[in-house]
Design a protein around this motif. Sequence first.
Motif, PDB file in Angstrom:
ATOM      1  N   LYS A 194       1.127   3.744   1.290  1.00 17.06           N
ATOM      2  CA  LYS A 194       1.956   2.538   1.206  1.00 17.06           C
ATOM      3  C   LYS A 194       1.441   1.511   0.213  1.00 17.06           C
ATOM      4  O   LYS A 194       2.182   0.653  -0.230  1.00 17.06           O
ATOM      5  CB  LYS A 194       2.133   1.914   2.581  1.00 17.06           C
ATOM      6  CG  LYS A 194       0.861   1.447   3.239  1.00 17.06           C
ATOM      7  CD  LYS A 194       1.151   0.940   4.628  1.00 17.06           C
ATOM      8  CE  LYS A 194      -0.143   0.699   5.371  1.00 17.06           C
ATOM      9  NZ  LYS A 194       0.103   0.397   6.758  1.00 17.06           N
ATOM     10  N   TYR A 224      16.898   4.299   2.217  1.00 22.90           N
ATOM     11  CA  TYR A 224      16.137   5.112   1.269  1.00 22.90           C
ATOM     12  C   TYR A 224      17.081   5.974   0.431  1.00 22.90           C
ATOM     13  O   TYR A 224      17.993   6.608   0.957  1.00 22.90           O
ATOM     14  CB  TYR A 224      15.130   5.999   2.007  1.00 22.90           C
ATOM     15  CG  TYR A 224      14.077   5.173   2.707  1.00 22.90           C
ATOM     16  CD1 TYR A 224      13.022   4.614   1.995  1.00 22.90           C
ATOM     17  CD2 TYR A 224      14.156   4.926   4.071  1.00 22.90           C
ATOM     18  CE1 TYR A 224      12.067   3.831   2.627  1.00 22.90           C
ATOM     19  CE2 TYR A 224      13.205   4.148   4.711  1.00 22.90           C
ATOM     20  CZ  TYR A 224      12.169   3.604   3.980  1.00 22.90           C
ATOM     21  OH  TYR A 224      11.232   2.828   4.602  1.00 22.90           O
ATOM     22  N   ASP A 246       3.686   6.377   4.468  1.00 29.36           N
ATOM     23  CA  ASP A 246       2.747   5.648   5.322  1.00 29.36           C
ATOM     24  C   ASP A 246       1.314   5.791   4.823  1.00 29.36           C
ATOM     25  O   ASP A 246       0.560   4.833   4.798  1.00 29.36           O
ATOM     26  CB  ASP A 246       2.841   6.129   6.767  1.00 29.36           C
ATOM     27  CG  ASP A 246       4.153   5.727   7.414  1.00 29.36           C
ATOM     28  OD1 ASP A 246       4.701   4.669   7.043  1.00 29.36           O
ATOM     29  OD2 ASP A 246       4.639   6.479   8.269  1.00 29.36           O
ATOM     30  N   PRO A 288      15.835  10.149   5.086  1.00 33.32           N
ATOM     31  CA  PRO A 288      14.830   9.549   5.973  1.00 33.32           C
ATOM     32  C   PRO A 288      13.646   9.010   5.162  1.00 33.32           C
ATOM     33  O   PRO A 288      13.402   9.427   4.031  1.00 33.32           O
ATOM     34  CB  PRO A 288      14.376  10.706   6.859  1.00 33.32           C
ATOM     35  CG  PRO A 288      15.286  11.840   6.592  1.00 33.32           C
ATOM     36  CD  PRO A 288      16.002  11.576   5.319  1.00 33.32           C
ATOM     37  N   ARG A 289      12.912   8.114   5.777  1.00 29.48           N
ATOM     38  CA  ARG A 289      11.705   7.573   5.148  1.00 29.48           C
ATOM     39  C   ARG A 289      10.715   8.712   4.900  1.00 29.48           C
ATOM     40  O   ARG A 289      10.453   9.510   5.812  1.00 29.48           O
ATOM     41  CB  ARG A 289      11.085   6.533   6.083  1.00 29.48           C
ATOM     42  CG  ARG A 289       9.777   5.951   5.602  1.00 29.48           C
ATOM     43  CD  ARG A 289       9.201   5.011   6.667  1.00 29.48           C
ATOM     44  NE  ARG A 289       7.872   4.588   6.346  1.00 29.48           N
ATOM     45  CZ  ARG A 289       7.570   3.494   5.643  1.00 29.48           C
ATOM     46  NH1 ARG A 289       8.544   2.720   5.216  1.00 29.48           N
ATOM     47  NH2 ARG A 289       6.329   3.184   5.383  1.00 29.48           N
ATOM     48  N   PRO A 290      10.164   8.824   3.678  1.00 30.58           N
ATOM     49  CA  PRO A 290       9.192   9.898   3.423  1.00 30.58           C
ATOM     50  C   PRO A 290       7.957   9.737   4.305  1.00 30.58           C
ATOM     51  O   PRO A 290       7.404   8.642   4.422  1.00 30.58           O
ATOM     52  CB  PRO A 290       8.819   9.712   1.951  1.00 30.58           C
ATOM     53  CG  PRO A 290       9.859   8.823   1.376  1.00 30.58           C
ATOM     54  CD  PRO A 290      10.424   8.015   2.501  1.00 30.58           C
ATOM     55  N   ALA A 291       7.527  10.808   4.931  1.00 25.95           N
ATOM     56  CA  ALA A 291       6.355  10.763   5.808  1.00 25.95           C
ATOM     57  C   ALA A 291       5.105  10.359   5.037  1.00 25.95           C
ATOM     58  O   ALA A 291       4.240   9.654   5.553  1.00 25.95           O
ATOM     59  CB  ALA A 291       6.149  12.117   6.469  1.00 25.95           C
ATOM     60  N   SER A 292       5.008  10.767   3.775  1.00 23.08           N
ATOM     61  CA  SER A 292       3.816  10.455   2.971  1.00 23.08           C
ATOM     62  C   SER A 292       3.752   8.983   2.574  1.00 23.08           C
ATOM     63  O   SER A 292       2.707   8.510   2.141  1.00 23.08           O
ATOM     64  CB  SER A 292       3.784  11.327   1.723  1.00 23.08           C
ATOM     65  OG  SER A 292       4.921  11.079   0.921  1.00 23.08           O
TER      66      SER A 292
END
Length: 177
Positions: free
Chosen positions: A105, A137, A102, A96-100
């Motif tokens: 970026k 990813y 965002d 999954p896209r890393p939450a950090s």
Amino acid sequence: MSESRRPLRALQAVPAPVRWLAPPVVLLGCVAAVMMTGPYQPPTTAPRPPADAVGPCQALMKQLPATFEGHPRTDPSPYVAVWATSPRTVLRCGVPRPASLDAHKHDIGPNVDGVTWYQEGDGYGGYKFTLTLHQLYVEVAVPKGATPYPVDPLAPISPVVLATIPDLSGDLNNPID
């Protein structure tokens, strides 16, 4: 005799040297147990890539190098590659896209052979690199001490990424400067 005084009476029956040495021995045992666990090893749990990522992940896994700096590779799942560095280096495709990402970026991570990676600490002194600007990813975990430089594993992996993982436009072999 009251119930609360019974443990104290039992403790007083133990010879004094044993009572004095017990806490340091227990503490030493705890320290030894922690030390024996060894360095942090990144997880090898298989991600669940979206359906459109299965084909590119399979292509990536087929073309990854069988060894890295003399360390052999094993594939514990169709989406995970592990090189036997010490500690191990782990690639996971379709994460999954890393939450950090965002929050960071605009941070520029390393660009290796035209492939941009997002870099974050793993919390144990090593790094986790996540492929960006592509349609899925890919994560490469490089624990502290696994390689002389944390970005070393990205050099043999980046050309394979360019050949197998489409960029945001859907193109292959399109290096991003």
